[in-house]
Design an enzyme around this catalytic site. Structure first.
Site, mmCIF file in Angstrom:
data_model
loop_
_atom_site.group_PDB
_atom_site.id
_atom_site.type_symbol
_atom_site.label_atom_id
_atom_site.label_comp_id
_atom_site.label_asym_id
_atom_site.label_seq_id
_atom_site.Cartn_x
_atom_site.Cartn_y
_atom_site.Cartn_z
ATOM 1 N N LYS A 14 0.833 -1.215 0.000
ATOM 2 C CA LYS A 14 0.000 0.000 0.000
ATOM 3 C C LYS A 14 0.867 1.265 0.000
ATOM 4 O O LYS A 14 0.659 2.177 -0.792
ATOM 5 C CB LYS A 14 -0.934 0.020 1.233
ATOM 6 C CG LYS A 14 -1.840 -1.208 1.339
ATOM 7 C CD LYS A 14 -2.754 -1.126 2.540
ATOM 8 C CE LYS A 14 -2.038 -1.176 3.879
ATOM 9 N NZ LYS A 14 -1.347 -2.458 4.152
ATOM 10 N N ARG A 88 -9.665 0.533 8.842
ATOM 11 C CA ARG A 88 -9.269 -0.834 9.188
ATOM 12 C C ARG A 88 -10.361 -1.567 9.957
ATOM 13 O O ARG A 88 -10.179 -2.736 10.290
ATOM 14 C CB ARG A 88 -8.009 -0.803 10.053
ATOM 15 C CG ARG A 88 -6.696 -1.050 9.295
ATOM 16 C CD ARG A 88 -5.580 -0.792 10.271
ATOM 17 N NE ARG A 88 -4.354 -1.482 10.015
ATOM 18 C CZ ARG A 88 -3.264 -0.919 9.483
ATOM 19 N NH1 ARG A 88 -3.293 0.326 9.067
ATOM 20 N NH2 ARG A 88 -2.151 -1.607 9.386
ATOM 21 N N ARG A 127 11.674 -5.466 5.004
ATOM 22 C CA ARG A 127 11.373 -4.043 4.729
ATOM 23 C C ARG A 127 12.264 -3.099 5.521
ATOM 24 O O ARG A 127 12.535 -3.310 6.695
ATOM 25 C CB ARG A 127 9.913 -3.754 5.077
ATOM 26 C CG ARG A 127 9.595 -2.245 5.051
ATOM 27 C CD ARG A 127 8.125 -1.965 5.026
ATOM 28 N NE ARG A 127 7.407 -2.426 6.189
ATOM 29 C CZ ARG A 127 6.082 -2.354 6.308
ATOM 30 N NH1 ARG A 127 5.348 -1.870 5.323
ATOM 31 N NH2 ARG A 127 5.492 -2.794 7.394
ATOM 32 N N ARG A 161 11.143 -0.946 11.144
ATOM 33 C CA ARG A 161 10.077 -0.692 12.112
ATOM 34 C C ARG A 161 10.113 -1.699 13.251
ATOM 35 O O ARG A 161 10.390 -2.873 13.043
ATOM 36 C CB ARG A 161 8.711 -0.765 11.407
ATOM 37 C CG ARG A 161 8.410 0.486 10.621
ATOM 38 C CD ARG A 161 7.231 0.358 9.728
ATOM 39 N NE ARG A 161 6.081 -0.320 10.313
ATOM 40 C CZ ARG A 161 4.905 -0.416 9.694
ATOM 41 N NH1 ARG A 161 4.731 0.122 8.509
ATOM 42 N NH2 ARG A 161 3.914 -1.049 10.270
ATOM 43 N N ARG A 172 -0.711 -8.759 13.667
ATOM 44 C CA ARG A 172 -1.246 -7.804 12.674
ATOM 45 C C ARG A 172 -2.087 -8.532 11.629
ATOM 46 O O ARG A 172 -3.113 -8.011 11.185
ATOM 47 C CB ARG A 172 -0.094 -7.031 12.023
ATOM 48 C CG ARG A 172 0.487 -5.976 12.973
ATOM 49 C CD ARG A 172 1.935 -5.669 12.660
ATOM 50 N NE ARG A 172 2.129 -4.928 11.444
ATOM 51 C CZ ARG A 172 3.306 -4.821 10.819
ATOM 52 N NH1 ARG A 172 4.377 -5.441 11.303
ATOM 53 N NH2 ARG A 172 3.418 -4.116 9.729
#
Ligand code: ADP
Ligand code: AMP
Length: 231
Positions: A14, A88, A127, A161, A172
């Site tokens: 996203k 969400r 990431r 992160r 998550r």
């Protein structure tokens, strides 16, 4: 004024696609994840409250994120917003519908980015992002050209992160399937849902999104025309 939602699990791409849409179409990205990370680093009371929830991988309460979006909508006259990571929950989706209606805005499309869990784990665990400009990288699929230096802005502030670990990701994903996946049906019923294959490469996904955004408005809104709302 036309807005879009990028809907998909953590790691679906996203943020990566939102940045391209900002660059290529001048849309404004509204990422609740980025806003919450900003809040937590500012050391405010709200920041302290959300930090623990985010690190565990749970969802922050609806009132906090809806409040953040409300503030941003009121502060900007953008021709188009990209909602990235929001809504969400069904309550957030209802609130967004009401906010857009009140602001005289129109939700064009909800792009559902479909990616399987195995690929999500690979994407999330590799990431890293630039702390200065927000560019998104991956150890294997999108490393920086020069190690430790952001291609986009030259910064050496490359970060991982705190919640990009397998344990937090599991939570998550559970939150996604329990609370966010119901939005697929919600937006389908409104005639807004536009799925894309998020497993494709970044350029192919961008092309699929461009084709959706550039398609002439459909005469109907889909199989549920008669009941589809207008916001
Ligand atoms: P999200 O914002 O949905 O959590 P990101 O855009 O941050 O996802 O992407 C997660 C990771 O996957 C990043 O490391 C990014 O470089 C990588 N990535 C994004 N899109 C693709 C893609 N289409 N193919 C392969 N890797 C991708
Ligand atoms: P993201 O950057 O979108 O991956 O979001 C990181 C984390 O921020 C999530 O795991 C949640 O803890 C929190 N968060 C971001 N957006 C929302 C939202 N719309 N509702 C609730 N929590 C959110």
């Amino acid at each position: 004024m036309s807005d879009i939602i990028l809907l998909g699990p953590p790691g679906a791409g996203k943020g990566t696609q939102a940045r391209r849409l900002v660059e290529e179409r001048g849309l404004v990205q509204l990422s609740t994840g980025d806003m919450l990370r900003e809040a937590r680093s500012s050391g405010t009371e709200m920041g302290r409250r959300v930090a623990e929830v985010m690190d565990r991988g749970n969802l922050v309460t609806d009132d906090i994120v809806i409040g953040l979006i409300e503030e941003r909508l009121a502060a900007s006259k953008a021709a188009g917003f990209i909602f990235d990571g929001f809504p969400r929950t069904l309550a957030q989706a209802d609130a967004l519908g009401a906010l857009l209606k009140r602001a005289g805005r129109h939700l064009d499309a909800v792009i559902e980015m479909r990616v399987d869990d195995e690929a999500l784990v690979r994407r999330i665990t590799g990431r890293f992002t630039c702390g200065n400009c927000g560019e998104v990288y991956h150890d294997l699929t999108r490393p920086t050209a020069r190690p430790g230096i952001c291609d986009a802005c030259g910064s050496t502030d490359l970060r991982r992160r705190a919640d990009d670990n397998e344990e937090s990701l599991r939570t998550r994903l559970l939150e996604y399937y329990k609370n966010t996946a119901p939005l697929i049906g919600y937006y389908y019923a409104l005639g807004k849902l536009r799925p894309v294959d998020g497993l494709d490469g970044v350029d192919a996904v961008a092309a699929a999104i461009a084709a959706i955004l550039d398609a002439p408005p459909a005469a109907g809104k889909g199989p549920l025309d008669a009941t589809a709302e207008t916001h």
